[in-house]
Design an enzyme around this catalytic site. Structure first.
Site, PDB file in Angstrom:
ATOM      1  N   GLU B  76      -1.606 -36.223 103.883  1.00 54.78           N
ATOM      2  CA  GLU B  76      -0.983 -35.919 105.911  1.00 54.78           C
ATOM      3  C   GLU B  76       0.424 -36.698 105.825  1.00 54.78           C
ATOM      4  O   GLU B  76       0.384 -36.264 107.040  1.00 54.78           O
ATOM      5  CB  GLU B  76      -1.966 -36.955 107.237  1.00 54.78           C
ATOM      6  N   CYS B 108      -7.611 -37.190 106.165  1.00 54.61           N
ATOM      7  CA  CYS B 108      -8.028 -37.436 104.731  1.00 54.61           C
ATOM      8  C   CYS B 108      -9.120 -37.106 103.615  1.00 54.61           C
ATOM      9  O   CYS B 108      -9.481 -38.066 102.671  1.00 54.61           O
ATOM     10  CB  CYS B 108      -9.355 -39.597 104.763  1.00 54.61           C
ATOM     11  N   HIS B 230     -15.202 -42.885 100.952  1.00 57.86           N
ATOM     12  CA  HIS B 230     -14.487 -42.493 101.727  1.00 57.86           C
ATOM     13  C   HIS B 230     -14.484 -44.247 102.295  1.00 57.86           C
ATOM     14  O   HIS B 230     -15.208 -44.612 102.758  1.00 57.86           O
ATOM     15  CB  HIS B 230     -13.546 -41.313 103.573  1.00 57.86           C
TER      16      HIS B 230
END
Ligand code: ZN
Lengths: 140, 345
Positions: B76, B108, B230
């Site tokens: 990103e 992400c 994550h």
């Protein structure tokens, strides 16, 4: 916006240390040469990729940098003797001036070298870092 | 197949950031479960991190870069808005010119999306090897909660059918349109829905993807040796593991956030790499990424014997341990946050 074509042509050199070698006498060149100064017409030049390993031949610390490098000061500019022979000028990064010694082993890294302001292209290329920051080098 | 990682050398402690904003560093550290985070140097960005990780992956795989048929870079924080990072990587590893390349964006989870694309191209026989990268140099607005976690790092995976170290048995994704976190064109820093980032966003997607893939493959949490989620902070993956029925031991190896922060697109790929650094033949891994906006990609991976024979010598741990602390003023400069001067960023 100046020199985009020149930068583009130099990408193999700047990204991957692509130089040349004379297969007649074995000497390697960086930046690349098209004619071997030893063999002249008898020379046989071909592309050669340098390993990116080398040693610090000499270095200096820049306190008054040129435009575009102001915010990196003080930074280390070294003459790197590549394992295959040629000496090249490059920044040495990820260390402090007091960590560098003549003879320190270095290896190439891929970094931003300079950007043409906020709107221009970003020029990437090789720099070097110490291979083992704790190493006490043998003198050359 | 091979993998490679890269983390910048500089670190800032959460306490150092907290001091600037009049917060209690220890309390912030405890509540987010993060001690310090990586900071890229002035001459590092997503492209340089991707190149270093890709070079390490190639060295590990021991294949010719010319055999790579596709390169996808998920991030990103691509250095250009228009101009791909993937072509810079392709040139720097000398994979040009016979290949396809593109940049991916999905907050992400762009890195795991890149892995899925490579899997598809490899499985269909369109390419021999694919290179999938997740890397970021993410920014948090000064004073925002994200400033304690947003960090930099990346991992690269070479996906192929020959001489694999581990085999991806299945992948499953769960995707909805959920505005929990965003950054509009031209804005330096992202905005987020604060508490909204938790239950309807991270937890819903991570848990649905994990449950979905386990159900489809008839697996239970106890069948896995390792799990990685994550890691936007230390709390979320811990809670997700608990809800799903995974133990702390299964989660531990891939939990990198306490010492490196949230590397965004790099986070799940880096956590998986830390597991592969240790995993042995027959070990089963569940990896679940999360990208705001929102979606999760889940993978079931079985490690085979070649992972031990061909251990990656450039371990995640080595990069985590290679560090130098900086203070907040240097941090501001390295992140290019000074107004009114054009830093080389
Ligand atoms: Zn010659």
């Amino acid at each position: 916006m100046r020199g985009i074509a020149a930068h583009w042509r130099l990408i193999p050199q700047r990204y991957n240390l692509v130089g040349t070698k004379c297969s007649n006498c074995g000497e390697k060149f960086f930046p690349p040469r098209v004619i071997c100064p030893n063999c002249r017409r008898a020379g046989d030049i071909e592309e050669f990729r340098f390993s990116g390993e080398g040693r610090v031949y000499s270095y200096t610390v820049i306190h008054v940098p040129p435009d575009g490098f102001e915010f990196q000061k003080p930074y280390i500019l070294g003459i790197i003797e590549l394992a295959e022979g040629p000496r090249i000028l490059s920044q040495i990064v990820d260390c402090k001036p007091e960590d560098v010694e003549i003879g320190s082993r270095v290896e190439k890294v891929f970094r931003k070298v300079i950007a043409d302001g906020s709107e221009g292209i970003i020029r990437y290329g090789y720099k070097f870092k110490l291979k083992d920051p704790k190493e006490k080098p043998r003198r050359l | 197949m091979g993998y490679g990682v890269y983390l910048p050398k500089y670190r800032i402690k959460v306490g150092e950031i907290a001091k600037v904003w009049g917060m209690d560093g220890e309390r912030v550290s405890k509540s987010l479960i993060i001690n310090e985070k990586t900071v890229p140097s002035l001459d590092e960005d997503t492209a340089t991190i991707s190149v270093e990780a890709a070079r390490n992956a190639l060295e590990h795989a021991g294949i010719d870069a010319k055999d790579i048929g596709a390169i996808y870079v998920g991030s990103e924080s691509h250095p250009y808005v228009v101009k791909p990072t993937a072509t810079i990587v392709a040139a720097a590893i000398d994979a040009v010119e016979d290949l396809t390349a593109a940049d991916y964006e999905f907050a992400c989870k762009a890195g795991t999306a890149a892995i899925q694309s490579c899997m598809g191209l490899v499985d269909s026989g369109m390419i021999e090897y694919g290179l999938a990268i997740g890397a970021d140099t993410s920014q948090g607005r000064p004073g925002d909660a994200l400033e304690y976690t947003a960090s930099a790092g990346g991992a690269a995976y070479i996906i192929g059918k020959k001489d694999t170290l581990a085999d991806i048995l299945d992948t499953y994704s769960y995707t909805t349109d959920t505005p929990d976190f965003w950054r509009r064109e031209g804005m330096d820093f992202p905005s987020h829905g604060a508490r909204f980032t938790g239950r309807p966003a991270y937890f819903k997607h991570v848990i649905s993807a994990a449950e979905g893939i386990m159900e489809r493959n008839d697996k239970k949490p106890e069948d896995f040796d390792y799990v990685v989620f994550h890691q936007p902070n230390g709390k979320f993956p811990l809670n997700a593991a608990k809800t799903l029925g995974f133990s702390k031991e299964q989660l531990e190896t891939g939990m990198l956030i306490p010492n490196i922060g949230n590397t965004y697109s790099g986070a799940t790929p880096l956590g998986l790499a830390a597991i592969l650094d240790k995993a042995n033949k027959g070990d089963l891994i569940l990896a679940v990424s999360y990208g705001s906006g929102a979606g999760s990609d889940a993978f079931i991976i079985e490690v085979n014997g070649r992972n031990e024979e061909k251990r990656n010598m450039k371990k995640v741990r080595d990069y985590v341990d290679r560090k130098e602390y900086i203070d907040y003023s240097l941090y501001v400069k390295y992140k290019g946050k000074l107004k009114g001067v054009v830093l080389q960023k």
